[in-house]
Scaffold this active site. Structure first.
Site, PDB file in Angstrom:
ATOM      1  N   HIS A 181       0.833  -0.841   0.414  1.00 57.26           N
ATOM      2  CA  HIS A 181      -0.228  -0.248  -0.164  1.00 57.26           C
ATOM      3  C   HIS A 181       1.103   1.451  -0.119  1.00 57.26           C
ATOM      4  CE1 HIS A 181      -3.717  -1.857   0.606  1.00 57.26           C
ATOM      5  NE2 HIS A 181      -4.270  -2.383   1.428  1.00 57.26           N
ATOM      6  N   LYS A 201      -6.344  -0.335  -5.773  1.00 61.53           N
ATOM      7  CA  LYS A 201      -7.531  -1.156  -5.712  1.00 61.53           C
ATOM      8  C   LYS A 201      -8.571   0.280  -6.145  1.00 61.53           C
ATOM      9  CE  LYS A 201      -8.704  -3.442  -0.893  1.00 61.53           C
ATOM     10  NZ  LYS A 201      -8.054  -3.264  -0.225  1.00 61.53           N
ATOM     11  N   ILE A 226     -13.940   6.575 -12.507  1.00 57.23           N
ATOM     12  CA  ILE A 226     -14.214   6.333 -13.919  1.00 57.23           C
ATOM     13  C   ILE A 226     -12.936   6.336 -14.288  1.00 57.23           C
ATOM     14  CG2 ILE A 226     -16.314   8.122 -13.926  1.00 57.23           C
ATOM     15  CD1 ILE A 226     -14.341   9.598 -15.676  1.00 57.23           C
ATOM     16  N   GLY A 227     -12.552   5.595 -16.067  1.00 57.16           N
ATOM     17  CA  GLY A 227     -11.725   5.379 -16.917  1.00 57.16           C
ATOM     18  C   GLY A 227     -11.091   6.185 -16.937  1.00 57.16           C
ATOM     19  N   ASN A 228     -11.132   7.377 -17.279  1.00 63.97           N
ATOM     20  CA  ASN A 228      -9.996   8.646 -17.143  1.00 63.97           C
ATOM     21  C   ASN A 228      -9.657   8.885 -15.975  1.00 63.97           C
ATOM     22  OD1 ASN A 228      -9.189  10.153 -19.995  1.00 63.97           O
ATOM     23  ND2 ASN A 228     -10.449  11.867 -17.981  1.00 63.97           N
ATOM     24  N   THR A 229     -10.587   9.465 -14.789  1.00 67.60           N
ATOM     25  CA  THR A 229      -9.520   9.260 -14.494  1.00 67.60           C
ATOM     26  C   THR A 229      -8.366   8.016 -13.552  1.00 67.60           C
ATOM     27  OG1 THR A 229     -11.702  10.079 -12.932  1.00 67.60           O
ATOM     28  CG2 THR A 229      -9.913  10.052 -11.273  1.00 67.60           C
ATOM     29  N   SER A 271     -13.147  -9.072   2.279  1.00 67.30           N
ATOM     30  CA  SER A 271     -13.356 -10.190   3.653  1.00 67.30           C
ATOM     31  C   SER A 271     -13.510  -9.722   4.401  1.00 67.30           C
ATOM     32  CB  SER A 271     -11.466 -10.478   4.284  1.00 67.30           C
ATOM     33  OG  SER A 271     -10.577  -9.094   3.962  1.00 67.30           O
ATOM     34  N   ARG A 283      -0.646  -8.937   9.119  1.00 67.09           N
ATOM     35  CA  ARG A 283      -0.596  -9.022   9.934  1.00 67.09           C
ATOM     36  C   ARG A 283      -0.637  -9.971  11.517  1.00 67.09           C
ATOM     37  NH1 ARG A 283      -5.171  -5.204  11.276  1.00 67.09           N
ATOM     38  NH2 ARG A 283      -5.826  -6.118   9.840  1.00 67.09           N
TER      39      ARG A 283
HETATM   40  O1  6AU Z   1      -4.069  -9.989   6.827  1.00 65.64           O
HETATM   41  P1  6AU Z   1      -4.161  -8.135   7.609  1.00 65.64           P
HETATM   42  O2  6AU Z   1      -5.295  -8.061   7.786  1.00 65.64           O
HETATM   43  O3  6AU Z   1      -3.034  -7.709   8.161  1.00 65.64           O
HETATM   44  O4  6AU Z   1      -4.173  -7.379   5.739  1.00 65.64           O
HETATM   45  C1  6AU Z   1      -4.725  -7.969   4.557  1.00 65.64           C
HETATM   46  C2  6AU Z   1      -4.445  -7.281   3.595  1.00 65.64           C
HETATM   47  C3  6AU Z   1      -4.485  -5.443   3.603  1.00 65.64           C
HETATM   48  C4  6AU Z   1      -6.193  -5.353   2.643  1.00 65.64           C
HETATM   49  O5  6AU Z   1      -5.991  -4.104   2.757  1.00 65.64           O
HETATM   50  C5  6AU Z   1      -6.217  -6.218   2.148  1.00 65.64           C
HETATM   51  O6  6AU Z   1      -4.752  -7.277   2.527  1.00 65.64           O
HETATM   52  N1  6AU Z   1      -7.233  -7.061   1.658  1.00 65.64           N
HETATM   53  C6  6AU Z   1      -7.826  -7.335   0.246  1.00 65.64           C
HETATM   54  C7  6AU Z   1      -6.808  -6.714  -0.975  1.00 65.64           C
HETATM   55  C8  6AU Z   1      -5.067  -7.111  -0.193  1.00 65.64           C
HETATM   56  O7  6AU Z   1      -7.442  -6.254  -1.815  1.00 65.64           O
HETATM   57  C9  6AU Z   1      -8.986  -6.681   0.281  1.00 65.64           C
HETATM   58  C10 6AU Z   1     -10.326  -7.648   1.209  1.00 65.64           C
HETATM   59  O8  6AU Z   1     -11.158  -8.119   0.792  1.00 65.64           O
HETATM   60  N2  6AU Z   1      -9.573  -7.511   2.557  1.00 65.64           N
HETATM   61  C11 6AU Z   1      -8.243  -7.474   2.711  1.00 65.64           C
HETATM   62  O9  6AU Z   1      -8.135  -7.031   4.058  1.00 65.64           O
HETATM   63  O10 6AU Z   1      -3.997  -4.929   3.064  1.00 65.64           O
END
Ligand code: 6AU
Length: 262
Positions: free
Chosen positions: A64, A95, A99-102, A153, A231
């Protein structure tokens, strides 16, 4: 035809049309790793140290980049050196959602110039197919690949049902898309990979809605391809290298168990 989940990563790499996915599967096979590190740390020194420590055990380093407070162009060069040294790809978890242009401007330019160094990035399809086309205009000529966020997630996430199905449709129709963020294999129509975050061996979640499932659930049972772990590997009191090895082993064993006896 056997499900892609029943084939080895090596076989899928051989059969895949996209050079980047070929390379990814080759790395996974060479390193016997389906582990991606979510390197969510906030300084350049921490990010480089983490990538160097965990590098030997991962197939993909997920960044990130906008949380690094002292980001500079040198960081990118050093990350690329580490990617070459340890044989991994870089995935900037941006993530995109505009829109496409931006998104073209955000992906190719700005301070981060993500398309110049990230092999993989991801986007939400909430704006419609134009977001994929915009990103592809920048990334395709550079040989990059895109993941769609077909699911998330976190507790209460809204990417379900028809929205998830639409992600799958768009992925099948766009060759810049190499796969998904989600919890399972989504289609057999073409070999689109799934990378799954929210993976943990010890914790069940955090205070902000994250939910953890085990590598066995994700890889063996759900047919996902790569576990993303943050983590669970680093943090207070953790032996980072030992945890990375533990997750690499757990992910790979879950994959071998999915393939079944030779
Ligand atoms: O194992 P963690 O919980 O410390 O980190 C999970 C990592 C973080 C989130 O930004 C990312 O996965 N993430 C994503 C991604 C990869 O796009 C999507 C999601 O649904 N959940 C999620 O945790 O860097």
């Amino acid at each position: 035809m056997a499900s892609y989940s029943q084939k080895t990563y090596a076989q899928r790499g051989k059969e895949h049309a996209h050079p980047l996915v070929k390379e990814l599967f080759a790395i996974m096979e060479r390193k016997q790793s389906n582990l991606s590190l979510a390197a969510d740390v906030s300084t350049k020194a921490e990010l480089l140290a983490l990538a160097d420590t965990v590098g030997p055990y991962i197939c993909v380093l997920k960044t990130h980049i906008d949380v690094v407070s002292d980001f500079d162009a040198d960081l990118v060069e050093r990350l690329q050196e580490l990617a070459a040294k340890h044989d991994f790809l870089i995935f900037e978890d941006r993530k995109f959602a505009d829109i496409g242009n931006t998104v073209k401007l955000q992906y190719g330019g700005g301070i981060y110039r993500i398309a110049d160094w990230a092999h993989i990035t991801n986007c939400h399809v909430i704006p419609g197919e134009g977001i994929i086309q915009g990103l592809a205009e920048v990334g395709k000529p550079k040989g990059r690949g895109l993941l769609l966020l077909a699911e998330m997630s976190s507790a209460g996430m809204l990417a379900t049902g028809a929205y998830t199905d639409k992600n799958v449709e768009m992925a099948i129709a766009n060759d810049f898309v190499i796969g998904f963020i989600g919890s399972r294999r989504f289609t057999e129509e073409r070999d689109l990979i799934t990378m799954t975050p929210g993976v943990g061996l010890h914790a069940s979640g955090d205070a902000l809605g994250q939910q953890y499932r085990t590598p066995t659930k994700i890889i063996t049972e759900n047919g996902s391809d790569i576990i993303i772990v943050g983590r669970g590997i680093y943090g207070p009191g953790k032996d980072t290298a030992a945890e990375a090895q533990r997750y690499r082993e757990a992910g790979w064993t879950a994959y071998l168990n999915r393939l079944g006896p030779k």
